[in-house]
Motif scaffolding. Structure first.
Motif, mmCIF file in Angstrom:
data_model
loop_
_atom_site.group_PDB
_atom_site.id
_atom_site.type_symbol
_atom_site.label_atom_id
_atom_site.label_comp_id
_atom_site.label_asym_id
_atom_site.label_seq_id
_atom_site.Cartn_x
_atom_site.Cartn_y
_atom_site.Cartn_z
ATOM 1 N N PHE A 35 19.377 -15.598 16.415
ATOM 2 C CA PHE A 35 18.487 -14.513 16.009
ATOM 3 C C PHE A 35 17.252 -14.998 15.262
ATOM 4 C CE2 PHE A 35 22.432 -12.196 16.716
ATOM 5 C CZ PHE A 35 21.989 -11.022 17.320
ATOM 6 N N TRP A 36 17.383 -16.072 14.489
ATOM 7 C CA TRP A 36 16.270 -16.538 13.657
ATOM 8 C C TRP A 36 15.692 -17.875 14.105
ATOM 9 C CZ3 TRP A 36 19.046 -15.291 8.370
ATOM 10 C CH2 TRP A 36 19.042 -13.909 8.177
ATOM 11 N N GLY A 37 16.388 -18.570 15.003
ATOM 12 C CA GLY A 37 15.853 -19.817 15.532
ATOM 13 C C GLY A 37 16.453 -21.050 14.866
ATOM 14 N N ALA A 38 16.345 -22.176 15.582
ATOM 15 C CA ALA A 38 16.920 -23.433 15.101
ATOM 16 C C ALA A 38 16.223 -23.936 13.840
ATOM 17 C CB ALA A 38 16.839 -24.492 16.197
ATOM 18 N N ASP A 39 14.924 -23.617 13.679
ATOM 19 C CA ASP A 39 14.205 -24.085 12.501
ATOM 20 C C ASP A 39 14.814 -23.521 11.216
ATOM 21 O OD1 ASP A 39 12.561 -25.553 14.060
ATOM 22 O OD2 ASP A 39 10.834 -24.198 13.943
ATOM 23 N N LEU A 40 15.096 -22.214 11.210
ATOM 24 C CA LEU A 40 15.693 -21.614 10.017
ATOM 25 C C LEU A 40 17.137 -22.072 9.828
ATOM 26 C CD1 LEU A 40 14.359 -17.953 9.711
ATOM 27 C CD2 LEU A 40 13.958 -19.892 8.211
ATOM 28 N N GLU A 43 16.771 -25.199 7.991
ATOM 29 C CA GLU A 43 16.486 -24.921 6.576
ATOM 30 C C GLU A 43 17.760 -24.532 5.833
ATOM 31 O OE1 GLU A 43 13.707 -25.420 5.192
ATOM 32 O OE2 GLU A 43 12.156 -25.368 6.729
ATOM 33 N N TYR A 44 18.590 -23.721 6.474
ATOM 34 C CA TYR A 44 19.841 -23.303 5.836
ATOM 35 C C TYR A 44 20.755 -24.499 5.599
ATOM 36 C CZ TYR A 44 24.592 -21.639 5.366
ATOM 37 O OH TYR A 44 25.880 -21.456 4.923
ATOM 38 N N LEU A 45 20.823 -25.400 6.562
ATOM 39 C CA LEU A 45 21.687 -26.572 6.412
ATOM 40 C C LEU A 45 21.206 -27.471 5.274
ATOM 41 C CD1 LEU A 45 22.331 -27.421 10.165
ATOM 42 C CD2 LEU A 45 23.938 -26.419 8.538
ATOM 43 N N ASN A 115 6.785 -27.610 -2.173
ATOM 44 C CA ASN A 115 6.613 -26.531 -1.201
ATOM 45 C C ASN A 115 7.774 -26.451 -0.219
ATOM 46 O OD1 ASN A 115 4.007 -25.790 -2.199
ATOM 47 N ND2 ASN A 115 3.127 -27.554 -1.110
ATOM 48 N N SER A 116 8.891 -27.059 -0.548
ATOM 49 C CA SER A 116 10.032 -27.088 0.351
ATOM 50 C C SER A 116 10.820 -25.792 0.281
ATOM 51 C CB SER A 116 10.947 -28.271 -0.013
ATOM 52 O OG SER A 116 11.519 -28.059 -1.296
ATOM 53 N N VAL A 117 11.810 -25.673 1.173
ATOM 54 C CA VAL A 117 12.659 -24.491 1.176
ATOM 55 C C VAL A 117 13.443 -24.395 -0.133
ATOM 56 C CG1 VAL A 117 14.561 -25.742 2.308
ATOM 57 C CG2 VAL A 117 14.426 -23.251 2.493
ATOM 58 N N LEU A 118 13.747 -25.525 -0.760
ATOM 59 C CA LEU A 118 14.471 -25.507 -2.029
ATOM 60 C C LEU A 118 13.613 -24.927 -3.146
ATOM 61 C CD1 LEU A 118 16.147 -29.034 -1.853
ATOM 62 C CD2 LEU A 118 17.152 -26.831 -1.251
ATOM 63 N N GLU A 255 14.883 -28.798 14.648
ATOM 64 C CA GLU A 255 15.826 -28.437 15.706
ATOM 65 C C GLU A 255 16.904 -29.506 15.851
ATOM 66 O OE1 GLU A 255 15.933 -27.207 20.449
ATOM 67 O OE2 GLU A 255 14.014 -27.582 19.428
ATOM 68 N N GLU A 256 16.513 -30.773 15.846
ATOM 69 C CA GLU A 256 17.486 -31.864 15.931
ATOM 70 C C GLU A 256 18.387 -31.876 14.704
ATOM 71 O OE1 GLU A 256 15.349 -35.409 18.472
ATOM 72 O OE2 GLU A 256 14.663 -35.075 16.399
ATOM 73 N N LEU A 257 17.807 -31.588 13.551
ATOM 74 C CA LEU A 257 18.596 -31.542 12.320
ATOM 75 C C LEU A 257 19.641 -30.432 12.394
ATOM 76 C CD1 LEU A 257 18.616 -33.015 9.529
ATOM 77 C CD2 LEU A 257 17.333 -31.059 8.649
ATOM 78 N N ALA A 258 19.227 -29.298 12.969
ATOM 79 C CA ALA A 258 20.170 -28.192 13.120
ATOM 80 C C ALA A 258 21.316 -28.580 14.050
ATOM 81 C CB ALA A 258 19.445 -26.956 13.661
ATOM 82 N N ILE A 259 20.998 -29.264 15.154
ATOM 83 C CA ILE A 259 22.037 -29.690 16.097
ATOM 84 C C ILE A 259 23.007 -30.659 15.426
ATOM 85 C CG2 ILE A 259 22.457 -30.962 18.242
ATOM 86 C CD1 ILE A 259 19.744 -29.900 19.237
#
Length: 441
Positions: A35-40, A43-45, A115-118, A255-259
């Motif tokens: 629903f939100w894409g591999a990029d998010l 970020e969650y991971l 400026n990171s997600v953290l 995307e690779e990080l998410a995989i």
């Protein structure tokens, strides 16, 4: 009681809850990707990995020895000493919370992550780390007080339930970014509530400890002697892949990080099946060592290693067959993780064959002896990532992790063999069987 019967009792319920909770987490990650894409999802991971690493440091290792001291003070009827230990555990977490809220913005800016997600979601990330650290402490103490369900279910079951509820709350907003932000806030607040409810169980469990020991000074030095090395050991072993994901965040795309992150979560899930074997046999192993029954100690370690290795091989085969289909739940692009996932599961086989060396070293009061192997493994991981990932991508990341875990496991086995004069590998089981057969002839 046999190993099979032990697995069919309390441990099977705990393992079932862990599997169910992991399934919910797996589902949420798949929904985020869809629903939100591999990029998010990437970020969650990163957020999840950071939370885990920070949370395991906040109690300063006291959560890793909480079960041991809770069981000891309960057996001795030393409620005052247990209360002092409990206050020290939670005091560390509260002090760390204050330090994080004040110093984290400066630290993130200092390391170029302003400026990171953290940084963008700093408060919910800190709250989630606080709740996770409290649950770590709660769980260790409750297991030592013989309340394993209250100890394990907060993390294995209720945390996934909070996460999936938070995701659907965020899904109701317009736009993935706003939904992701709401999800982090909701899961942080929800898990803080879960941790506080579990804390009530700890407080009400104080009545289970008798108060028959005379007043004496708190055993601060003894607590630190046990806890200090396990800060590093637990951080590097239990959260190996969280560290790896943070290292890879600069060399892999989101995307690779998410995989790769999904692959590591599947690996963590299947590895729990192996960990359950040692959890079930641990009391018998401790008893044999306490009674100075070295033959029984070797036999039980060997039997545990054989069962763990067989389970690891079965899980490797299952992942090799079913892994591509499971990864397709996240989207067609995630099937690129099938081979890396199989490579990671080979590391589980290696680790099972080499045996629980860290545990054995701690039994012999030598927890510090594990640290050289820990450093070897993390060093190999950094070198492997630097050499293999730029040219081989996800497969290179998996091979680097396999090499690091293999070197780490071999190093621990060698240290245990030389310092404690114990062979904890699967080879000891074969030698014992052969000696038994020869003696019978």
């Amino acid at each position: 009681m046999s190993l099979a019967r032990r697995l069919a009792s309390q441990s099977s319920l705990i393992f079932g809850a862990r599997l169910g909770g992991a399934g919910l987490v797996f589902l949420v990650q798949a929904l985020i990707a869809r629903f939100w894409g591999a990029d998010l999802l990437g970020e969650y991971l990163i957020v999840n990995a950071t939370v885990n690493l920070v949370a395991v440091v906040m109690p300063l290792g006291f959560q890793t020895v909480g079960t041991y001291f809770a069981a000891e003070y309960r057996a001795r009827g030393d409620r005052r000493q247990f209360t002092a230990f409990l206050m020290r555990c939670y005091g560390h977490v509260l002090a760390a919370l204050v330090i994080l809220l004040i110093g984290a913005p400066f630290l993130l800016g200092l390391i170029g992550q302003g400026n990171s997600v953290l940084a963008e979601h700093l408060v919910p990330v800190v709250l989630l780390a606080f709740a996770t650290a409290i649950v770590y402490v709660n769980s260790a103490l409750l297991v030592g007080l013989k309340r394993p369900f209250a100890g394990f279910f907060a993390d294995t079951l209720f945390r996934p339930l909070v996460l999936i509820a938070a995701f659907f709350a965020g899904l109701g907003l317009v736009g993935p970014t706003a939904g992701f932000s709401l999800m982090l806030w909701a899961v942080a607040i929800g898990y803080v509530a879960v941790s506080l409810v579990q804390f009530v169980f700890v407080v009400t469990s104080l009545s289970r400890i008798d108060d028959r020991v005379a007043v004496r000074p708190a055993e601060h030095s003894r607590w630190w002697r046990f806890a200090a090395p396990w800060v590093l050991i637990s951080l590097a072993s239990d959260f190996f892949f969280d560290i790896d994901l943070l290292l890879l965040s600069h060399s892999l795309s989101r995307e690779e990080l998410a995989i790769f992150g999904v692959c590591t979560r599947v690996f963590s899930l299947v590895s729990f099946g192996v960990a359950a074997v040692y959890a079930v046999t641990l009391p018998d192993i401790f008893e044999s060592e306490a009674n100075a029954d070295r033959p029984a100690f070797h036999r039980k370690i060997g039997e545990a290693n054989v069962v763990a290795t067989v389970i690891a091989l079965a899980l490797f085969a299952a992942v090799a067959v079913a892994g591509p289909f499971a990864l397709m739940l996240f989207g067609p692009g995630f099937t690129a993780g099938a081979l890396p996932l199989a490579i990671l599961c080979l590391a589980l086989v290696v680790r099972s064959m080499m045996g629980p060396a860290s545990m054995v070293l701690s039994i012999h009061d030598r927890p510090w002896a594990s640290l050289p192997a820990v450093a070897l493994g993390l060093g190999a991981l950094c070198v492997g990532n630097a050499v293999l990932v730029p040219s081989m991508g996800l497969i290179g990341a998996a091979l680097a992790a396999l090499a690091a875990i293999s070197l780490w496991s071999f190093g621990l086995w060698l240290i245990a063999l030389r310092t404690a004069e114990l062979d904890v590998s699967i080879l000891q089981w074969f030698r014992t069987r052969r000696a038994t057969a020869v003696a019978a002839e």
